[in-house]
Design a protein around this motif. Structure first.
Motif, mmCIF file in Angstrom:
data_model
loop_
_atom_site.group_PDB
_atom_site.id
_atom_site.type_symbol
_atom_site.label_atom_id
_atom_site.label_comp_id
_atom_site.label_asym_id
_atom_site.label_seq_id
_atom_site.Cartn_x
_atom_site.Cartn_y
_atom_site.Cartn_z
ATOM 1 N N MET A 1 18.438 -1.282 30.679
ATOM 2 C CA MET A 1 17.140 -0.707 30.342
ATOM 3 C C MET A 1 16.267 -1.788 29.719
ATOM 4 S SD MET A 1 16.258 2.281 27.559
ATOM 5 C CE MET A 1 16.675 1.160 26.221
ATOM 6 N N GLN A 2 15.021 -1.855 30.139
ATOM 7 C CA GLN A 2 14.052 -2.783 29.560
ATOM 8 C C GLN A 2 12.802 -2.000 29.140
ATOM 9 O OE1 GLN A 2 14.867 -3.479 33.082
ATOM 10 N NE2 GLN A 2 16.808 -4.318 32.312
ATOM 11 N N TYR A 3 12.358 -2.268 27.925
ATOM 12 C CA TYR A 3 11.126 -1.648 27.431
ATOM 13 C C TYR A 3 10.254 -2.737 26.807
ATOM 14 C CZ TYR A 3 7.947 1.473 24.951
ATOM 15 O OH TYR A 3 6.824 2.132 24.507
ATOM 16 N N ASN A 4 9.047 -2.859 27.318
ATOM 17 C CA ASN A 4 8.124 -3.884 26.857
ATOM 18 C C ASN A 4 6.802 -3.224 26.454
ATOM 19 O OD1 ASN A 4 10.019 -5.921 27.806
ATOM 20 N ND2 ASN A 4 9.259 -5.454 29.854
ATOM 21 N N TRP A 5 6.217 -3.716 25.395
ATOM 22 C CA TRP A 5 4.905 -3.183 25.021
ATOM 23 C C TRP A 5 4.023 -4.291 24.445
ATOM 24 C CZ3 TRP A 5 9.329 -2.549 22.274
ATOM 25 C CH2 TRP A 5 9.329 -2.792 20.903
ATOM 26 N N THR A 6 2.726 -4.144 24.695
ATOM 27 C CA THR A 6 1.739 -5.135 24.273
ATOM 28 C C THR A 6 0.523 -4.415 23.701
ATOM 29 O OG1 THR A 6 2.427 -6.707 25.985
ATOM 30 C CG2 THR A 6 0.263 -7.047 25.015
ATOM 31 N N ASP A 7 0.051 -4.905 22.568
ATOM 32 C CA ASP A 7 -1.175 -4.390 21.949
ATOM 33 C C ASP A 7 -2.143 -5.551 21.753
ATOM 34 O OD1 ASP A 7 -0.479 -1.583 21.471
ATOM 35 O OD2 ASP A 7 1.049 -2.399 20.145
ATOM 36 N N HIS B 1 -25.465 -7.766 17.801
ATOM 37 C CA HIS B 1 -24.584 -7.054 18.738
ATOM 38 C C HIS B 1 -23.151 -7.152 18.242
ATOM 39 C CE1 HIS B 1 -22.946 -5.639 22.592
ATOM 40 N NE2 HIS B 1 -22.077 -6.615 22.491
ATOM 41 N N ASN B 2 -22.446 -6.010 18.254
ATOM 42 C CA ASN B 2 -21.051 -5.966 17.830
ATOM 43 C C ASN B 2 -20.263 -5.134 18.824
ATOM 44 O OD1 ASN B 2 -19.118 -4.064 15.638
ATOM 45 N ND2 ASN B 2 -18.702 -6.212 15.979
ATOM 46 N N GLU B 3 -19.118 -5.638 19.257
ATOM 47 C CA GLU B 3 -18.274 -4.872 20.180
ATOM 48 C C GLU B 3 -16.814 -5.015 19.798
ATOM 49 O OE1 GLU B 3 -17.534 -7.623 24.052
ATOM 50 O OE2 GLU B 3 -19.593 -6.923 23.803
ATOM 51 N N VAL B 4 -16.051 -3.974 20.129
ATOM 52 C CA VAL B 4 -14.628 -3.923 19.819
ATOM 53 C C VAL B 4 -13.872 -3.511 21.074
ATOM 54 C CG1 VAL B 4 -12.843 -2.835 18.411
ATOM 55 C CG2 VAL B 4 -15.067 -3.344 17.402
ATOM 56 N N ASN B 5 -12.789 -4.196 21.350
ATOM 57 C CA ASN B 5 -11.936 -3.882 22.496
ATOM 58 C C ASN B 5 -10.507 -3.656 22.005
ATOM 59 O OD1 ASN B 5 -13.614 -4.688 25.136
ATOM 60 N ND2 ASN B 5 -14.060 -6.172 23.517
ATOM 61 N N GLN B 6 -9.851 -2.678 22.623
ATOM 62 C CA GLN B 6 -8.440 -2.435 22.336
ATOM 63 C C GLN B 6 -7.728 -2.104 23.643
ATOM 64 O OE1 GLN B 6 -7.201 1.186 20.258
ATOM 65 N NE2 GLN B 6 -5.869 -0.063 18.958
ATOM 66 N N ALA B 7 -6.634 -2.774 23.885
ATOM 67 C CA ALA B 7 -5.848 -2.546 25.099
ATOM 68 C C ALA B 7 -4.394 -2.338 24.717
ATOM 69 C CB ALA B 7 -5.979 -3.719 26.068
ATOM 70 N N ARG B 8 -3.763 -1.367 25.374
ATOM 71 C CA ARG B 8 -2.354 -1.065 25.132
ATOM 72 C C ARG B 8 -1.627 -1.018 26.476
ATOM 73 N NH1 ARG B 8 -1.668 4.272 21.865
ATOM 74 N NH2 ARG B 8 0.414 3.371 21.567
ATOM 75 N N PHE C 1 2.314 2.155 31.811
ATOM 76 C CA PHE C 1 1.164 2.837 31.214
ATOM 77 C C PHE C 1 0.251 1.796 30.575
ATOM 78 C CE2 PHE C 1 -0.731 4.360 27.249
ATOM 79 C CZ PHE C 1 -1.510 5.397 27.718
ATOM 80 N N MET C 2 -1.046 1.922 30.813
ATOM 81 C CA MET C 2 -1.995 0.988 30.226
ATOM 82 C C MET C 2 -3.316 1.708 30.002
ATOM 83 S SD MET C 2 -3.270 -2.766 31.575
ATOM 84 C CE MET C 2 -4.061 -2.067 33.029
ATOM 85 N N ASN C 3 -3.923 1.494 28.856
ATOM 86 C CA ASN C 3 -5.263 2.022 28.625
ATOM 87 C C ASN C 3 -6.085 0.998 27.859
ATOM 88 O OD1 ASN C 3 -4.266 2.223 26.044
ATOM 89 N ND2 ASN C 3 -4.263 4.446 25.964
ATOM 90 N N THR C 4 -7.385 1.130 27.992
ATOM 91 C CA THR C 4 -8.317 0.196 27.375
ATOM 92 C C THR C 4 -9.450 0.978 26.740
ATOM 93 O OG1 THR C 4 -7.800 -1.503 29.022
ATOM 94 C CG2 THR C 4 -9.820 -1.790 27.762
ATOM 95 N N TYR C 5 -9.800 0.598 25.527
ATOM 96 C CA TYR C 5 -10.929 1.196 24.827
ATOM 97 C C TYR C 5 -11.973 0.110 24.570
ATOM 98 C CZ TYR C 5 -7.432 4.790 23.830
ATOM 99 O OH TYR C 5 -6.451 5.744 23.950
#
Length: 224
Positions: free
Chosen positions: A50-56, A108-115, A148-152
């Motif tokens: 089993m392999q489980y990888n995660w990135t923030d 101008h100000n921006e914020v990005n979050q990716a999981r 699974f991947m999402n981006t804000y």
């Protein structure tokens, strides 16, 4: 090939020439795990892994647009050999050298979050039927894969008004939060004949954004 631009007559603190400065900061954390199972009894053998990888990833950007009073013209050369392309020359060297001539026209100000989450699992079973027969073993296995991947993404812009300068969209840098931390940027490229210009410290803006937001809030209403 080239042209010279001048502001409209009567323009007071209008944004004839804008200078842009931007700061980016990002952090990425990646983790990886792996587990294996091997089991054998009599004629049955099981092998699994089993392999489980995660990135923030998080990043933020802050950008500012500043104007300069006293810049009465700009020359644009669209085919400049020194710049290998376009070169903009601002004759107002004295105006650029005086920090009191600078004012903020935009922020101008921006914020990005990716999981990202990845899971891979496999299990194989082998059963020994015979040591001499034509079919000596049976094998079966399962595979499970999940990704699974999402981006804000969010951003906000501010264009302040100030009564001291005819309620135009400009705020002197000295009146702005962190205005005591002005920095200069010198351009290594040959595309701008201005050499260097003043602006607010973007790192200080980012780390004092609550104060910056509180300062800009009353400016949302031109009558304030």
């Amino acid at each position: 090939k080239s042209m010279t631009l001048s502001p409209t007559a009567g323009c007071v603190n209008c944004s004839f020439i804008d200078l842009f400065s931007s700061y980016f900061e990002g952090v990425t954390n990646s983790y990886s795990t792996n587990g294996e199972l091997h089991w054998h009894k009599d004629k049955l053998q099981l092998n699994g892994s089993m392999q489980y990888n995660w990135t923030d990833t998080t990043s933020t950007n802050i950008s500012q647009i500043v104007g300069v009073t006293g810049l009465d013209s700009a020359t644009v050369d669209f085919d400049n050999a020194e710049a290998n392309g376009v070169k903009v020359t601002l004759p107002g060297a004295a105006a650029l050298a005086d920090a009191s001539n600078y004012y903020l026209t935009g922020l101008h100000n921006e914020v990005n979050q990716a999981r990202s989450r990845d899971f891979n699992g496999q299990l194989d079973a082998t059963y020994q039927l015979s040591d001499t027969a034509f079919v000596r073993s049976l094998q079966a296995g399962v595979r499970v894969t999940s990704h699974f991947m999402n981006t804000y993404f969010a951003y906000r812009d501010a264009y302040g008004y100030d009564g001291a300068i005819q309620k135009q969209r400009s705020i002197p840098l000295a009146l702005f939060p962190t205005g005591d931390k002005l920095v200069t940027t010198s351009l290594a490229a040959n595309g701008l004949g201005a050499g260097s210009f003043y602006h607010l410290d973007n790192y200080a803006l980012m780390n004092n954004f609550a104060e910056v937001a509180a300062f800009l809030q009353p400016c949302a209403d031109p009558a304030a």
